[in-house]
Design an enzyme around this catalytic site. Structure first.
Site, mmCIF file in Angstrom:
data_model
loop_
_atom_site.group_PDB
_atom_site.id
_atom_site.type_symbol
_atom_site.label_atom_id
_atom_site.label_comp_id
_atom_site.label_asym_id
_atom_site.label_seq_id
_atom_site.Cartn_x
_atom_site.Cartn_y
_atom_site.Cartn_z
ATOM 1 C CD GLN A 73 -3.526 -4.409 7.996
ATOM 2 O OE1 GLN A 73 -2.321 -4.151 7.663
ATOM 3 N NE2 GLN A 73 -4.370 -3.387 8.181
ATOM 4 C CB CYS A 79 -0.815 -1.765 9.124
ATOM 5 S SG CYS A 79 -1.101 -0.098 9.798
ATOM 6 C CG HIS A 379 -0.418 0.939 5.544
ATOM 7 N ND1 HIS A 379 -1.273 -0.004 6.396
ATOM 8 C CD2 HIS A 379 -0.037 0.113 4.855
ATOM 9 C CE1 HIS A 379 -1.016 -1.428 6.292
ATOM 10 N NE2 HIS A 379 -0.354 -1.081 5.023
#
Length: 474
Positions: A73, A79, A379
């Protein structure tokens, strides 16, 4: 200003004479002198790394579903999109016998931004009766269309717009480095928010509501957002030719597809039924929750979480991986991590011991970490493997009733930070890290208990817009 040290702790101020005593006491400790000499010249994480925890970890697992290269990414907060697409690409590779395959992250990114912009402007209209400095209004204005998102938001975008192979809409510099894109979108949207609020008769406008003007302000702003997105990301394809070479070298050209047709051909039919389960010990289990104003596609189902004991999340994730299905999950990836080795373990560092503190002086339970801002979801990644002590488990039907009985040792995780670190980009998580730092998974309902699934029918409790359960989208 007084420097006599007459203040005492009871006064609420720091007593200077007490600090002098502390200076003298701590300065006389040999362990503190050694720690100071070390910490002033190198990173404290290198000094506190628990070698025992490191050597206890290795990358092998008994059950693994991945056989592909990781994605990257880069300098973006996408993410959740990468994790979502990574969790689904195995089906394409299996169906067509392809060695490696990626969906276009940029395609989903484009439409997510556009939909988020509309979601934001609609919220500005709906909240126009509040003062501009209202906490919820300010929360939305602080980050109108950031890169983050949630599982339900991912599903909402791809169900509306479909998906395409990466070659049909490849990455751009701006998709991989989103700071300038976000900055300029935020400028456009904040200006648009003021126009929408003025047309809606907000308190600062001093005027009455004009519905036609509200629509005009929103549409003009969205058109500007679309232009900025197109400049940075390109024009999303309306159709493409689907062609590929299989593992045996055979070439296939399967014709022209629209993004929606490609999604119908390769995405799970039950994707919309996947359940987002969280472990949030601040709130009651077996109940549904949502976060105020969290979402992207106006009119899509709410971003809803079912709150469950951590054992429920763990067993469901194990069952899915054992059955060959990767699992999207959200966590606090910065906690007790070694980014070079790609390890997570709850005992990876002995920070309290390094400072000479009692262990409890640096410990909080999961609920208190959420309450104080010590922890939050930051995340999203994908479970692609798990190491089980029972070698005879071939499907979820072979698993005991609880994760405690299953006793997993460690987990294999597909990250989206490139292949230069960890095991070519695949990370290893000690099982002792799962309970304190994993917050959320998305799985088909067949892996969840009925008492939890019953909460799908209740109206979710609304958490405030700034709640940490919404942090992954911010």
């Amino acid at each position: 200003m007084s420097t006599t040290g007459q203040n005492t702790p009871a006064d609420g101020a720091v007593a200077v004479d007490q600090v002098r005593d502390w200076n003298e006491s701590v300065g006389s400790e040999p362990a503190v002198r050694v720690a100071t000499n070390a910490a002033t010249v190198t990173d404290v994480d290198k000094l506190t790394l628990n070698r025992g925890a490191v050597t206890a970890l290795d990358t092998s697992v008994s059950h693994k579903v991945d056989d592909w290269a990781v994605a990257d990414q880069k300098r973006s907060g996408r993410c959740w999109i990468f994790a979502g697409l990574n969790s689904l690409r195995a089906a394409v590779m299996s169906k067509e016998n392809i060695k490696d395959f990626q969906f276009s992250q940029g395609f989903v990114h484009f439409y997510d931004k556009l939909e988020k912009a509309n979601h934001f402007l609609v919220a500005m209209d709906q909240l126009a009766d509040r003062e501009l400095d209202d906490r919820t209004v300010q929360r939305l204005l602080s980050q109108p269309v950031e890169d983050g998102g949630q599982w339900n938001m991912f599903v909402a975008v791809i169900e509306k717009y479909g998906v395409v192979p990466k070659y049909a809409m490849p990455e751009t510099w701006s998709s991989e480095h989103t700071a300038s894109l976000n900055r300029d979108l935020h400028t456009v949207l904040r200006r648009g928010a003021l126009r929408v609020r003025a047309a809606a008769g907000a308190p600062e406008s001093g005027s009455s509501r004009d519905d036609a003007a509200v629509v005009a302000a929103r549409e003009e702003t969205l058109r500007a957002v679309h232009r900025v997105l197109t400049v940075h990301l390109g024009v999303p394809p309306e159709s493409f030719v689907w062609q590929y070479r299989d593992k045996d070298g055979g070439f296939h050209r399967d014709g022209e597809f629209t993004p929606q047709e490609f999604g119908e051909a390769y995405l799970p039919e039950d994707l919309g039924d996947y359940v987002c389960v969280v472990n949030d010990p601040r709130n009651g289990y077996n109940h549904a929750y949502t976060v105020d104003r969290l979402g992207n596609v106006v009119g899509a189902p709410k971003v809803t979480y079912l709150n469950a004991e951590i054992d429920v999340l763990k067993r469901a994730a194990i069952a899915s991986v054992v059955d060959g299905h990767p699992v999207w999950f959200g966590c606090q990836t910065t906690a007790f991590t070694d980014r070079e080795k790609g390890y997570w373990a709850s005992d990876l560092y002995d920070r309290a011991g390094f400072y000479g503190l009692d262990a409890e002086q640096m410990e909080m339970d999961k609920a208190d970490r959420l309450r104080t801002g010590e922890s939050l979801m930051e995340h999203a990644m994908v479970f692609t493997g798990v190491d089980l002590p029972d070698e005879n488990v071939s499907s979820s039907a072979d698993l005991p009733a609880t994760a405690e009985e299953i006793a997993p040792r460690r987990w294999r995780v597909e990250n989206s930070w490139g292949d230069e670190k960890a095991d070519k980009g695949f990370w290893t998580m000690a099982d002792n890290w799962f309970a304190p730092y994993v917050f959320e998974i998305a799985v088909p309902p067949r892996y969840l208990p009925e008492e939890l699934l019953a909460a799908r029918d209740e109206e979710p409790t609304v958490l405030p817009a700034w709640d940490p359960m919404g942090a992954l989208a911010k």
